[in-house]
Scaffold this motif. Structure first.
Motif, mmCIF file in Angstrom:
data_model
loop_
_atom_site.group_PDB
_atom_site.id
_atom_site.type_symbol
_atom_site.label_atom_id
_atom_site.label_comp_id
_atom_site.label_asym_id
_atom_site.label_seq_id
_atom_site.Cartn_x
_atom_site.Cartn_y
_atom_site.Cartn_z
ATOM 1 N N VAL A 1 0.545 -1.475 -0.078
ATOM 2 C CA VAL A 1 -0.284 -0.225 -0.115
ATOM 3 C C VAL A 1 1.037 1.332 0.066
ATOM 4 O O VAL A 1 0.189 2.665 -0.677
ATOM 5 N N LEU A 2 1.918 1.392 0.739
ATOM 6 C CA LEU A 2 2.869 2.601 1.285
ATOM 7 C C LEU A 2 3.614 2.460 -0.871
ATOM 8 O O LEU A 2 3.511 3.765 -0.846
ATOM 9 N N THR A 3 3.807 1.640 -1.046
ATOM 10 C CA THR A 3 4.499 1.823 -1.984
ATOM 11 C C THR A 3 3.570 2.702 -3.707
ATOM 12 O O THR A 3 3.626 3.009 -4.230
ATOM 13 N N ALA A 4 2.374 1.812 -3.530
ATOM 14 C CA ALA A 4 1.621 2.099 -4.312
ATOM 15 C C ALA A 4 0.602 3.644 -4.237
ATOM 16 O O ALA A 4 0.804 4.591 -5.270
ATOM 17 N N ILE A 5 0.833 4.312 -2.989
ATOM 18 C CA ILE A 5 0.327 5.809 -2.508
ATOM 19 C C ILE A 5 1.820 6.893 -3.222
ATOM 20 O O ILE A 5 1.620 7.269 -3.433
ATOM 21 N N SER A 6 3.443 6.275 -2.398
ATOM 22 C CA SER A 6 3.974 6.573 -2.506
ATOM 23 C C SER A 6 4.649 6.682 -4.411
ATOM 24 O O SER A 6 5.302 8.011 -4.871
ATOM 25 N N SER A 7 3.964 6.170 -5.374
ATOM 26 C CA SER A 7 4.536 5.967 -6.769
ATOM 27 C C SER A 7 4.112 7.750 -7.313
ATOM 28 O O SER A 7 4.160 8.167 -8.249
ATOM 29 N N VAL A 8 2.478 7.713 -5.971
ATOM 30 C CA VAL A 8 1.409 8.678 -6.997
ATOM 31 C C VAL A 8 2.654 10.293 -7.078
ATOM 32 O O VAL A 8 2.926 10.618 -7.777
ATOM 33 N N PHE A 9 3.212 10.378 -5.682
ATOM 34 C CA PHE A 9 4.240 11.508 -5.105
ATOM 35 C C PHE A 9 5.651 11.004 -6.176
ATOM 36 O O PHE A 9 5.764 12.682 -6.613
ATOM 37 N N VAL A 10 5.758 10.532 -6.361
ATOM 38 C CA VAL A 10 7.054 10.693 -7.175
ATOM 39 C C VAL A 10 6.766 10.608 -8.484
ATOM 40 O O VAL A 10 7.670 11.112 -9.266
ATOM 41 N N VAL A 11 5.701 10.162 -9.596
ATOM 42 C CA VAL A 11 4.955 10.738 -10.429
ATOM 43 C C VAL A 11 5.017 12.213 -10.838
ATOM 44 O O VAL A 11 5.416 12.711 -11.023
ATOM 45 N N SER A 12 4.624 12.736 -9.376
ATOM 46 C CA SER A 12 4.269 14.426 -9.744
ATOM 47 C C SER A 12 5.647 15.041 -9.398
ATOM 48 O O SER A 12 5.916 15.893 -10.368
ATOM 49 N N ALA A 13 6.738 14.488 -8.542
ATOM 50 C CA ALA A 13 8.016 14.682 -8.450
ATOM 51 C C ALA A 13 8.615 14.963 -10.219
ATOM 52 O O ALA A 13 8.878 15.859 -10.276
ATOM 53 N N ILE A 14 8.625 13.914 -10.573
ATOM 54 C CA ILE A 14 9.619 13.817 -12.304
ATOM 55 C C ILE A 14 8.792 14.698 -13.128
ATOM 56 O O ILE A 14 9.043 14.896 -14.211
ATOM 57 N N GLN A 15 7.320 14.664 -12.805
ATOM 58 C CA GLN A 15 6.789 15.267 -14.395
ATOM 59 C C GLN A 15 6.889 17.102 -14.114
ATOM 60 O O GLN A 15 6.717 17.476 -14.589
ATOM 61 N N HIS A 16 6.968 17.465 -12.659
ATOM 62 C CA HIS A 16 7.439 18.558 -12.225
ATOM 63 C C HIS A 16 8.475 18.924 -12.629
ATOM 64 O O HIS A 16 8.896 20.370 -11.786
ATOM 65 N N LYS A 17 9.744 17.682 -12.839
ATOM 66 C CA LYS A 17 11.816 18.574 -12.532
ATOM 67 C C LYS A 17 11.870 18.443 -11.411
ATOM 68 O O LYS A 17 12.443 20.156 -11.434
ATOM 69 N N LYS A 18 11.777 18.393 -10.576
ATOM 70 C CA LYS A 18 11.935 18.230 -9.016
ATOM 71 C C LYS A 18 13.601 17.800 -9.218
ATOM 72 O O LYS A 18 13.942 16.693 -9.856
ATOM 73 N N SER A 19 14.260 18.728 -8.382
ATOM 74 C CA SER A 19 16.007 18.553 -8.559
ATOM 75 C C SER A 19 15.704 16.807 -7.753
ATOM 76 O O SER A 19 16.653 16.361 -8.577
ATOM 77 N N TYR A 20 15.125 16.301 -7.042
ATOM 78 C CA TYR A 20 15.425 15.141 -6.340
ATOM 79 C C TYR A 20 14.622 14.324 -7.329
ATOM 80 O O TYR A 20 14.749 13.504 -6.020
ATOM 81 N N ALA A 21 13.986 14.753 -8.140
ATOM 82 C CA ALA A 21 13.094 13.460 -8.549
ATOM 83 C C ALA A 21 13.720 12.234 -9.212
ATOM 84 O O ALA A 21 13.044 11.172 -8.539
#
Length: 238
Positions: free
Chosen positions: A146-166
């Motif tokens: 469940v944690l992997t699934a939910i956290s995937s949303v934040f990882v995708v968001s970081a990539i899409q917004h081109k965050k330096s830590y993505a």
């Protein structure tokens, strides 16, 4: 030789699982369809869809024929489904040009998004609450998914917004998700060994339909996706 122990739990859990389990297959099929458009492959989608349908029918047939009923190490469900399926993915599909084209053309976030289906891990917890799985195993495996699934949303968001830590976040997430599924697979076998030796509760419920779909499908598929993500992260710009 011991047969599987049947644990009784509310029927709604099985019904809910049967409603939820198509999710990973549907998500992967949509992913393959989009990838096939980019690579101009007309056979990819129908072939994958046909394989999933046949594989699910085989799992159900094997379960109802009692092929998984004997408690053994490795469990019969692994010998008859998981291991052959893993060989197909890592021994054959991994080396095909189509797979290589898919990974090359797919975005990192599209691969990570697929892991939202790991919300299905909540069924580990539900089964444990109703005394059908060992609590420590089910809670760690279930909440890990469940944690992997939910956290995937934040990882995708970081990539899409081109965050330096993505890139770093994606790598950490991918390692965590891989460790989680490896823990689940290894712990299930350890518990089976302990159950055979001592008679303690094992993971017999995961060899009974419909929950036998989990070991038959999830570990190879999830590890296969994580491997593709590792490859994409390696070439992802910092």
């Amino acid at each position: 030789m011991n047969n599987l122990t049947q644990y009784f739990f509310p029927e709604w859990i099985s019904i809910a699982f049967l409603i939820a389990i198509p999710l990973p297959f549907v998500l992967i099929l949509f992913f393959v369809r989009e990838a096939a458009k980019k690579t101009q492959s007309t056979l990819a989608f129908p072939l994958v869809a046909a394989f999933f349908a046949l594989y699910l029918m085989y799992i159900g047939f094997a379960s109802f024929q009692g092929w998984f009923d004997v408690v053994s190490l490795p469990p019969k469900v692994l010998l008859l489904t998981t291991f052959p399926y893993a060989f197909l993915l890592f021994g054959i599909v991994l080396n095909t040009k189509f797979y290589q084209k898919i990974v090359e053309n797919a975005t990192l976030e599209s691969l990570i998004q697929l892991h939202i289906f790991r919300l299905i891990g909540v069924f580990f917890v539900l089964l444990a609450v109703h005394d059908a799985l060992p609590n420590p195993f089910a809670f760690i495996a279930g909440f890990g998914d469940v944690l992997t699934a939910i956290s995937s949303v934040f990882v995708v968001s970081a990539i899409q917004h081109k965050k330096s830590y993505a890139k770093k976040l994606a790598r950490i997430w991918n390692v965590f998700g891989t460790v989680d599924i490896l823990f689940t697979a290894i712990a299930a076998n350890v518990l089976t060994k302990i159950s055979i030796d001592t008679g303690a509760m094992g993971v017999d419920t995961l060899a009974v339909f419909p929950f036998c779909i989990i070991p038959a499908f999830a570990p190879p598929t999830i590890l296969f996706l994580h491997w593709a993500i590792f490859k994409k992260i390696k070439n992802f710009p910092t």
